[in-house]
Design an enzyme around this catalytic site. Structure first.
Site, PDB file in Angstrom:
ATOM      1  N   GLN A 123      44.846  35.589  32.863  1.00  0.00           N
ATOM      2  CA  GLN A 123      43.651  36.336  33.262  1.00  0.00           C
ATOM      3  C   GLN A 123      43.446  36.162  34.763  1.00  0.00           C
ATOM      4  OE1 GLN A 123      39.426  35.395  32.627  1.00  0.00           O
ATOM      5  NE2 GLN A 123      39.311  37.254  31.386  1.00  0.00           N
ATOM      6  N   TYR A 146      31.506  38.979  37.709  1.00  0.00           N
ATOM      7  CA  TYR A 146      32.353  38.530  38.804  1.00  0.00           C
ATOM      8  C   TYR A 146      32.683  39.705  39.737  1.00  0.00           C
ATOM      9  CZ  TYR A 146      32.484  34.230  36.142  1.00  0.00           C
ATOM     10  OH  TYR A 146      32.100  33.091  35.484  1.00  0.00           O
ATOM     11  N   ARG A 156      39.725  43.279  30.962  1.00  0.00           N
ATOM     12  CA  ARG A 156      38.537  42.854  30.218  1.00  0.00           C
ATOM     13  C   ARG A 156      37.293  43.438  30.870  1.00  0.00           C
ATOM     14  NH1 ARG A 156      36.056  36.827  28.677  1.00  0.00           N
ATOM     15  NH2 ARG A 156      36.003  37.234  26.448  1.00  0.00           N
ATOM     16  N   GLY A 195      36.692  32.828  21.197  1.00  0.00           N
ATOM     17  CA  GLY A 195      36.634  31.906  22.309  1.00  0.00           C
ATOM     18  C   GLY A 195      36.412  30.479  21.861  1.00  0.00           C
TER      19      GLY A 195
END
Length: 367
Positions: A98, A179, A226, A321
């Site tokens: 990622q 982000y 994502r 997760g």
């Protein structure tokens, strides 16, 4: 009927099952943000996942926002990650990296030369990050100049090449959770008036440039993304028209024929109904002619929900997760409907093997 435990094709990647390990920041990289042998052991323990998405990994030094998170932009980091990917592949697993730039979710103590973090904006986020002193308020950022944006795109492209050199099966671009790329996407954060601000077409420009650059470098069949259309994570307030924005983004991406799209439904790690959003309509746009990439869903899925999502065709795969932290053999536990081990929250971030590689798998019953 397709089940959660059937193989899945994600572009050029063939997963043994449809249980995906979601990216999980654990803050255990070594000096220089280099992955460690302990990290290799951790990922190898979880190699029964159909595909592992690595913890978020910064594409450049300025992309770091938390203590001891790994990078993927220099030779030492590539070598460190090679031990991880080799360990996962030795167990028959698949793993993608990622790729991450935190933008304004950082602290000056984590930035080169103590400089201000960069973002689409100069407005500070109302949030905290993990530093050598514990959890601290994030620092005020500065807005990236137009002439700096090609360098951001180049950093993602370089990191994608580094990922392949390190033995990863592909990459997932982190366009979620407040982000950098989402700081450009959302008009609640992006207050620019140049070619990267204002209308949705401009706000989506950086993300689309990044995706095109990575596809050109390593191929669409090894590239995923994502997204988190309505999460409020990291002070990402709702966009004024999230549906139109993310529908547009996915429509623009569809011709690239990406390997997969990984969508966080609702608030990351929280309420799935935090804001209205039509994920079915979004998925319908992730198609080019008769071709479409794999659709991975995420956020609060139980075993029953995951089984149903795949069986009904609502999703191609389901990402878990936190259950993967305390259950390295999560795939087996889901298949057998076995109890899940509890999570120790005190050892989530930083530390050594405790709460990292010492969670046991279920005992194997003799035949």
């Amino acid at each position: 009927m397709t089940t959660l435990f059937d193989p899945l094709r994600l572009g050029d990647i063939t997963a043994a099952n449809r249980v995906i390990m979601a990216p999980l920041t654990r803050d255990r990289a070594g000096p220089g943000q280099v992955p460690t042998p302990l990290m290799a052991a951790y990922y190898a323990q979880r190699a029964s996942a159909g595909m592992i998405v690595s913890e978020a990994t910064q594409v450049c030094a300025e992309g770091q926002g938390y203590l001891d998170t790994p990078g993927l932009y220099n030779a030492a980091q590539v070598a460190g990650w090679r031990h991880v990917t080799d360990a996962v592949h030795a167990k028959g697993g698949k793993i993608v990296a990622q790729l991450w730039h935190v933008g304004r979710i950082s602290h000056v103590s984590l930035q080169p030369n103590g400089q201000a973090p960069v973002s689409s904006t100069a407005r500070r986020a109302n949030g905290k990050t993990f530093t050598a002193k514990g959890f601290e308020d994030v620092s005020a950022p500065r807005a990236l100049r137009l002439d700096e944006l090609p360098g951001i795109v180049a950093a993602y492209r370089h990191a994608a090449r580094c990922a392949i050199d390190a033995g990863f099966d592909g990459v997932e671009v982190h366009g979620a959770n407040g982000y950098l790329l989402e700081q450009f996407l959302r008009d609640s954060i992006n207050d620019r008036s140049d070619a990267y601000g204002g209308p949705k077409e401009h706000r989506a420009r950086l993300l689309l440039e990044v995706m095109n650059a990575i596809v050109a470098e390593i191929g669409a069949g090894r590239t995923g993304l994502r997204l988190s259309p309505v999460t409020p994570a990291n002070d990402a307030q709702q966009d004024s028209d999230a549906q139109r924005l993310y529908d547009f983004v996915v429509e623009q991406l569809a011709p690239l024929q990406l390997a997969f799209l990984h969508v966080i439904e609702g608030a990351t790690g929280g309420a799935r109904d935090v804001a209205p959003f039509d994920y079915v309509a979004l998925r319908a746009r992730f198609k080019h002619g008769n071709a479409h990439g794999a659709w991975i869903v995420n956020n609060g899925y139980t075993r029953g929900m995951a089984l149903q999502a795949v069986a009904t065709g609502a999703a191609d795969g389901v990402a878990f997760g936190k259950p993967f932290i305390s259950n390295p053999d999560l795939v087996r536990r889901l298949r057998d409907d076995a109890p899940l081990a509890p999570l120790n929250r005190e050892t989530l971030y930083g530390g050594t093997a405790a709460g990292y590689t010492d969670y046991p798998a279920l005992a194997v019953t003799p035949a």
